[in-house]
Motif scaffolding. Sequence first.
Motif, mmCIF file in Angstrom:
data_model
loop_
_atom_site.group_PDB
_atom_site.id
_atom_site.type_symbol
_atom_site.label_atom_id
_atom_site.label_comp_id
_atom_site.label_asym_id
_atom_site.label_seq_id
_atom_site.Cartn_x
_atom_site.Cartn_y
_atom_site.Cartn_z
ATOM 1 N N UNK A 147 0.865 -1.180 0.000
ATOM 2 C CA UNK A 147 0.000 0.000 0.000
ATOM 3 C C UNK A 147 0.901 1.229 0.000
ATOM 4 N N UNK A 148 0.878 1.997 -1.101
ATOM 5 C CA UNK A 148 1.809 3.118 -1.262
ATOM 6 C C UNK A 148 1.229 4.433 -0.741
ATOM 7 N N UNK A 149 0.102 4.394 -0.040
ATOM 8 C CA UNK A 149 -0.452 5.603 0.557
ATOM 9 C C UNK A 149 0.258 5.913 1.869
ATOM 10 N N UNK A 150 -0.144 7.011 2.509
ATOM 11 C CA UNK A 150 0.439 7.375 3.796
ATOM 12 C C UNK A 150 0.014 6.384 4.869
ATOM 13 N N UNK A 151 0.779 6.346 5.947
ATOM 14 C CA UNK A 151 0.486 5.414 7.033
ATOM 15 C C UNK A 151 -0.872 5.692 7.669
ATOM 16 N N UNK A 152 -1.274 6.950 7.717
ATOM 17 C CA UNK A 152 -2.562 7.293 8.326
ATOM 18 C C UNK A 152 -3.716 6.715 7.525
ATOM 19 N N UNK A 153 -3.635 6.803 6.203
ATOM 20 C CA UNK A 153 -4.676 6.221 5.359
ATOM 21 C C UNK A 153 -4.653 4.701 5.421
ATOM 22 N N UNK A 154 -3.468 4.150 5.545
ATOM 23 C CA UNK A 154 -3.348 2.694 5.664
ATOM 24 C C UNK A 154 -4.006 2.197 6.943
ATOM 25 N N UNK A 155 -3.879 2.957 8.028
ATOM 26 C CA UNK A 155 -4.475 2.548 9.304
ATOM 27 C C UNK A 155 -5.995 2.617 9.278
ATOM 28 N N UNK A 156 -6.571 3.424 8.378
ATOM 29 C CA UNK A 156 -8.029 3.522 8.283
ATOM 30 C C UNK A 156 -8.622 2.403 7.427
ATOM 31 N N UNK A 157 -7.938 2.027 6.367
ATOM 32 C CA UNK A 157 -8.460 1.001 5.464
ATOM 33 C C UNK A 157 -7.322 0.494 4.586
ATOM 34 N N UNK A 158 -7.241 -0.813 4.414
ATOM 35 C CA UNK A 158 -6.277 -1.409 3.498
ATOM 36 C C UNK A 158 -6.702 -2.836 3.177
ATOM 37 N N UNK A 159 -6.094 -3.383 2.164
ATOM 38 C CA UNK A 159 -6.366 -4.752 1.760
ATOM 39 C C UNK A 159 -5.656 -5.695 2.738
ATOM 40 N N UNK A 160 -6.349 -6.739 3.112
ATOM 41 C CA UNK A 160 -5.784 -7.711 4.046
ATOM 42 C C UNK A 160 -4.552 -8.351 3.414
ATOM 43 N N UNK A 161 -3.540 -8.565 4.224
ATOM 44 C CA UNK A 161 -2.232 -9.143 3.863
ATOM 45 C C UNK A 161 -1.309 -8.131 3.195
ATOM 46 N N UNK A 162 -1.699 -6.861 3.134
ATOM 47 C CA UNK A 162 -0.835 -5.840 2.528
ATOM 48 C C UNK A 162 0.077 -5.217 3.575
ATOM 49 N N UNK A 163 1.167 -4.625 3.089
ATOM 50 C CA UNK A 163 2.130 -3.928 3.931
ATOM 51 C C UNK A 163 2.111 -2.438 3.564
ATOM 52 N N UNK A 164 2.326 -1.601 4.553
ATOM 53 C CA UNK A 164 2.387 -0.165 4.314
ATOM 54 C C UNK A 164 3.761 0.200 3.768
ATOM 55 N N UNK A 165 3.769 0.847 2.606
ATOM 56 C CA UNK A 165 5.021 1.273 1.968
ATOM 57 C C UNK A 165 4.759 2.600 1.253
ATOM 58 N N UNK A 166 4.768 3.723 1.996
ATOM 59 C CA UNK A 166 4.478 5.026 1.368
ATOM 60 C C UNK A 166 5.487 5.368 0.276
ATOM 61 N N UNK A 167 5.025 6.142 -0.697
ATOM 62 C CA UNK A 167 5.893 6.508 -1.816
ATOM 63 C C UNK A 167 7.080 7.356 -1.372
ATOM 64 N N UNK A 168 6.954 8.035 -0.228
ATOM 65 C CA UNK A 168 8.069 8.843 0.249
ATOM 66 C C UNK A 168 9.268 7.975 0.618
ATOM 67 N N UNK A 169 9.046 6.684 0.827
ATOM 68 C CA UNK A 169 10.165 5.793 1.140
ATOM 69 C C UNK A 169 11.142 5.679 -0.012
ATOM 70 N N UNK A 170 10.662 5.877 -1.241
ATOM 71 C CA UNK A 170 11.541 5.794 -2.407
ATOM 72 C C UNK A 170 12.508 6.969 -2.485
ATOM 73 N N UNK A 171 12.230 8.048 -1.756
ATOM 74 C CA UNK A 171 13.098 9.221 -1.779
ATOM 75 C C UNK A 171 14.282 9.102 -0.828
ATOM 76 N N UNK A 172 14.302 8.055 -0.029
ATOM 77 C CA UNK A 172 15.412 7.897 0.899
ATOM 78 C C UNK A 172 16.683 7.526 0.155
ATOM 79 N N UNK A 173 17.785 8.098 0.585
ATOM 80 C CA UNK A 173 19.072 7.771 -0.014
ATOM 81 C C UNK A 173 19.604 6.454 0.550
ATOM 82 N N UNK A 174 19.378 6.232 1.838
ATOM 83 C CA UNK A 174 19.843 5.019 2.501
ATOM 84 C C UNK A 174 18.627 4.158 2.850
ATOM 85 N N UNK A 175 18.709 2.901 2.517
ATOM 86 C CA UNK A 175 17.659 1.911 2.813
ATOM 87 C C UNK A 175 16.273 2.363 2.334
ATOM 88 N N UNK A 176 16.096 2.557 1.022
ATOM 89 C CA UNK A 176 14.753 2.932 0.542
ATOM 90 C C UNK A 176 13.773 1.770 0.507
#
Length: 300
Positions: A147-176
């Motif tokens: 789930x590439x949405x924000x963690x707050x939206x993920x906590x309200x509703x998400x597909x079962x068996x999914x993991x939270x992975x916001x798109x901002x994680x791709x902007x990290x230089x270390x361990x994206x």
Amino acid sequence: MSDQTIGNPQCLEKLAKKNPKYEHIKSKLDTGPNLSNFVEKKLKTYLRYSKEELFKRMKVTALAKLMLQVASIAELEENEPGKKQPDPGVVSVQPSCFHRSTLQSVICGVGELDLKSDMQNAAKETLVPTPDLADRPYPDCPYLLLDVRDDELYDHCHIISSHSYPTISLCRIINPYTKEVLDYRNAMGKIIILYDEDEKLATQAATIMCQRGFENLYVLSGGLKAVARKFPRGMTTGSFPAACLLLPVSKGKKCCKVQPPPQPAETRQRFTSDELSILQQRLEEMNNNSNTSSKNTQSF
């Protein structure tokens, strides 16, 4: 004049070398019904491709079928007769050897060997609670749902068996990438599926990840909006966002369905038996509707 023929008669039997530059180009000639055409048509019914996109797409119905297959296989393997199953609430831990004090600790007057306390600590370590079965993922699960949405939206509703992975994680230089993403990246027989509300963020994240070398990446077509339309129950946990429940009206206005009180989403990796039966029933309904509609069109 000699009777020798000019040139080598076997030159026409030589095969031209394949150029890797043109390997992606396929023939447009229809060779009739064969296995390759059959497989290609079957894949197109479940997956959609676009020439401008680097990633592939997966339909919501295909994801539901994949989830049912994974859950059924996991249940068969875990309930296999003759296979000893561990207690889901308790795991046994072998008592470690008694820690003997070092020379320096003995000199300082601390850390002496105490058999009674060591025996008590060993008895406490034999029963350690483990997470519930719902918190553990399916063994050898072939898909990783992100789930590439924000963690707050993920906590309200998400597909079962999914993991939270916001798109901002791709902007990290270390361990994206998380450990799960690295484990599934281009792994044999495994795929990564991205989704959001309306696939806008998912397509951007998928394009970036494909440019960085991901080859087994899929985007869920329609996102949560398609899930709310086709599987309003059974596939998600929590309450759908309001944007996923709005339906257009012919007059240009939007009507909103009566929403139940919002409920927080549960963080779990497995479906319950009731949710699996709901998914199976919904797939059968859609299959019956498609069969009746095709029969009606053929009658006309």
